[in-house]
Design a protein around this motif. Structure first.
Motif, PDB file in Angstrom:
ATOM      1  N   ARG A 159       0.842  -1.197   0.000  1.00 42.15           N
ATOM      2  CA  ARG A 159       0.000   0.000   0.000  1.00 42.15           C
ATOM      3  C   ARG A 159       0.880   1.251   0.000  1.00 42.15           C
ATOM      4  N   VAL A 160       0.817   1.991  -1.104  1.00 37.96           N
ATOM      5  CA  VAL A 160       1.534   3.256  -1.196  1.00 37.96           C
ATOM      6  C   VAL A 160       0.627   4.337  -0.616  1.00 37.96           C
ATOM      7  N   CYS A 161       1.173   5.153   0.264  1.00 37.79           N
ATOM      8  CA  CYS A 161       0.361   6.195   0.899  1.00 37.79           C
ATOM      9  C   CYS A 161       0.175   7.351  -0.076  1.00 37.79           C
ATOM     10  N   THR A 162      -1.077   7.785  -0.219  1.00 34.58           N
ATOM     11  CA  THR A 162      -1.365   8.738  -1.302  1.00 34.58           C
ATOM     12  C   THR A 162      -2.034  10.013  -0.826  1.00 34.58           C
ATOM     13  N   ASN A 163      -2.134  10.207   0.474  1.00 38.71           N
ATOM     14  CA  ASN A 163      -2.748  11.442   0.969  1.00 38.71           C
ATOM     15  C   ASN A 163      -2.104  12.660   0.308  1.00 38.71           C
ATOM     16  N   ALA A 164      -2.938  13.504  -0.296  1.00 41.40           N
ATOM     17  CA  ALA A 164      -2.402  14.552  -1.185  1.00 41.40           C
ATOM     18  C   ALA A 164      -1.517  15.564  -0.460  1.00 41.40           C
ATOM     19  N   GLU A 353       3.019  21.462   7.367  1.00 39.24           N
ATOM     20  CA  GLU A 353       3.493  20.482   6.378  1.00 39.24           C
ATOM     21  C   GLU A 353       4.002  19.215   7.061  1.00 39.24           C
ATOM     22  N   TRP A 354       4.696  19.396   8.141  1.00 43.52           N
ATOM     23  CA  TRP A 354       5.216  18.228   8.874  1.00 43.52           C
ATOM     24  C   TRP A 354       4.072  17.354   9.369  1.00 43.52           C
ATOM     25  N   GLN A 355       3.019  17.987   9.886  1.00 42.13           N
ATOM     26  CA  GLN A 355       1.875  17.223  10.346  1.00 42.13           C
ATOM     27  C   GLN A 355       1.214  16.492   9.177  1.00 42.13           C
ATOM     28  N   ALA A 356       1.121  17.173   8.027  1.00 44.33           N
ATOM     29  CA  ALA A 356       0.522  16.543   6.843  1.00 44.33           C
ATOM     30  C   ALA A 356       1.350  15.326   6.431  1.00 44.33           C
ATOM     31  N   LEU A 357       2.660  15.454   6.514  1.00 45.17           N
ATOM     32  CA  LEU A 357       3.530  14.330   6.150  1.00 45.17           C
ATOM     33  C   LEU A 357       3.327  13.172   7.125  1.00 45.17           C
ATOM     34  N   LYS A 358       3.216  13.489   8.394  1.00 44.66           N
ATOM     35  CA  LYS A 358       2.994  12.427   9.387  1.00 44.66           C
ATOM     36  C   LYS A 358       1.687  11.678   9.104  1.00 44.66           C
ATOM     37  N   ASP A 359       0.722  12.380   8.526  1.00 39.55           N
ATOM     38  CA  ASP A 359      -0.593  11.783   8.263  1.00 39.55           C
ATOM     39  C   ASP A 359      -0.711  11.205   6.853  1.00 39.55           C
ATOM     40  N   ILE A 360       0.388  11.096   6.172  1.00 37.46           N
ATOM     41  CA  ILE A 360       0.337  10.715   4.733  1.00 37.46           C
ATOM     42  C   ILE A 360      -0.348   9.365   4.505  1.00 37.46           C
ATOM     43  N   CYS A 361      -0.274   8.474   5.471  1.00 34.76           N
ATOM     44  CA  CYS A 361      -0.862   7.141   5.267  1.00 34.76           C
ATOM     45  C   CYS A 361      -2.297   7.043   5.765  1.00 34.76           C
ATOM     46  N   ARG A 362      -2.817   8.152   6.287  1.00 32.11           N
ATOM     47  CA  ARG A 362      -4.210   8.117   6.747  1.00 32.11           C
ATOM     48  C   ARG A 362      -5.132   8.457   5.583  1.00 32.11           C
ATOM     49  N   PRO A 363      -6.257   7.731   5.479  1.00 34.28           N
ATOM     50  CA  PRO A 363      -7.235   8.114   4.461  1.00 34.28           C
ATOM     51  C   PRO A 363      -7.762   9.509   4.789  1.00 34.28           C
ATOM     52  N   ALA A 364      -8.016  10.320   3.767  1.00 39.08           N
ATOM     53  CA  ALA A 364      -8.342  11.731   3.967  1.00 39.08           C
ATOM     54  C   ALA A 364      -9.510  11.942   4.927  1.00 39.08           C
ATOM     55  N   LYS A 365     -10.544  11.121   4.795  1.00 41.55           N
ATOM     56  CA  LYS A 365     -11.745  11.429   5.592  1.00 41.55           C
ATOM     57  C   LYS A 365     -11.592  11.014   7.051  1.00 41.55           C
ATOM     58  N   ALA A 366     -10.633  10.131   7.356  1.00 39.02           N
ATOM     59  CA  ALA A 366     -10.471   9.709   8.741  1.00 39.02           C
ATOM     60  C   ALA A 366      -9.741  10.760   9.561  1.00 39.02           C
ATOM     61  N   ARG A 367      -9.168  11.745   8.848  1.00 41.16           N
ATOM     62  CA  ARG A 367      -8.357  12.740   9.540  1.00 41.16           C
ATOM     63  C   ARG A 367      -9.241  13.797  10.204  1.00 41.16           C
ATOM     64  N   GLN A 368      -8.884  14.191  11.388  1.00 44.42           N
ATOM     65  CA  GLN A 368      -9.687  15.216  12.090  1.00 44.42           C
ATOM     66  C   GLN A 368      -9.077  16.584  11.860  1.00 44.42           C
TER      67      GLN A 368
END
Ligand SMILES: [Zn+2]
Length: 368
Positions: A159-164, A353-368
């Motif tokens: 699974r490649v992480c694709t969070n934009a 940006e750092w936080q976004a990178l940390k969340d890269i493997c989370r599906p977009a809608k699961a993110r708060q």
């Protein structure tokens, strides 16, 4: 790929010579399971993409043959969009070419390999690998990387992480390191959703960061050091050198006689990635590369040492990728602490940006 606009790639004109007569057929290209050549609504040939090879042509014309078709059959493609379509699908297009100045280089390279096989007995593999590695075309190295790629990915869960936003931040970090260290090789960097805390490079410029390592990282500086270390391996072509060293004569013969496209090679490439670590020298020079890159960015290399130490504390004994067992992590941390300097450059990533990178493997809608 954006091919939807032209209806599955239809209606791209090209010239076809059937290899029997010298009549020129105007055909249309259809990009199906194979490359179909259509003349007046009739399919006159259907060429598998993997059998397509570039033959010498003009600057703007892509001239192709098909190794499973008649030896003199040719296809000439002038349309740039059609050329791009073909290049995207035909993985082995250039294997008989090997880039610019190819023929001479391949001849020289083959000769070097033959000579090497005889000299091996006298001087041993490490020296040969050292001499031979720079002669191996990058296009070949890229093929090795591509071959190992799907295996490696499936080992790590595929699974490649694709969070934009995460990807944008990751690209920014990679690009900062790449530019500052003057890497001119094309790189392909991805984050895989594996919990294993590691990172590694494949031949030809693929660098994988596993989410497990990303989650252990506490700052962009820590991570940038790791990415720079892997770029060091890519730039020094350590993986190729290691494979020659390890595969020795049989690997060279495989290269010469073309068995390397076969499945044995895939197994070989993947196995050599997992069973053997780089030499101590290769690790040290990749660390030196990373230290230099961080200095050039005006950032300290020390955080990278802390990250590696944090991980090996819990994960001793892993032998691949960034966590190679030698040099010892303690020594590496010491070295990087000695290279610590106050920051003189801007933050590589903002907090957001750092936080976004940390969340890269989370599906977009699961993110708060
Ligand atoms: Zn390494």
């Amino acid at each position: 790929m954006d091919t939807a606009a032209d209806g599955a790639g239809l209606h791209r004109p090209a010239c076809y010579f059937d290899g029997l007569t010298n009549r020129r057929h105007m055909v249309e290209l259809r990009f199906g399971v194979k490359l179909d050549l259509i003349e007046d609504s009739v399919e006159v040939a259907s060429w598998p993409y993997d059998d397509l090879r570039v033959v010498d042509g003009g600057k703007r014309t892509l001239r192709l043959k098909c190794v499973s078709s008649l030896p003199l059959a040719r296809l000439e493609v002038l349309d740039p969009a059609a050329q791009a379509e073909i290049r995207a699908r035909a993985r082995l297009l250039d294997i008989e070419q090997g880039g610019r100045g190819h023929i001479g280089r391949i001849v020289a390279w083959s000769l070097a390999a033959i000579v090497s096989i005889f000299v091996v007995v006298i001087y041993g593999m490490p020296l040969i690998a050292e001499r031979l590695t720079p002669l191996i075309p990058l296009s070949f190295e890229r093929r090795l990387g591509d071959m190992a790629d799907s295996q490696v990915r499936s080992i790590f869960g595929n699974r490649v992480c694709t969070n934009a936003e995460g990807n944008a931040a990751f690209s920014k970090l990679v690009e900062a390191v790449r530019q500052t260290s003057h890497m001119d090789m094309p790189l392909e960097t991805k984050v895989l959703a594996s919990t294993v805390p590691n990172a590694f490079a494949l031949p030809g410029g693929k660098i994988y960061l596993l989410n497990g390592l990303l989650q252990k990282a506490q700052s962009a500086d820590e991570l940038a050091g790791v990415i720079a270390h892997e770029m060091g391996h890519v730039g020094h072509r350590d993986h190729t050198r290691m494979m020659i060293q390890r595969g020795g004569v049989s690997f060279l013969i495989g290269l010469l006689f073309g068995d390397v496209t076969g499945s044995t090679a895939v197994i070989f490439v993947t196995r050599s990635l997992f069973e053997v670590s780089y030499s101590r020298e290769a690790e040290q020079s990749a660390d030196a590369f990373a230290i230099q890159a961080m200095h050039a960015l005006g950032r300290s290399p020390a955080p990278m040492g802390e990250l590696l130490f944090r991980i090996t504390g819990a994960q001793a004994g892993r032998t691949i990728g960034i966590l190679a067992t030698h040099p010892l992590t303690e020594d590496r941390r010491e070295l990087m602490r000695r290279e610590d300097r106050p920051a003189s450059g801007p933050e590589i990533l903002s907090d957001v940006e750092w936080q976004a990178l940390k969340d890269i493997c989370r599906p977009a809608k699961a993110r708060q």
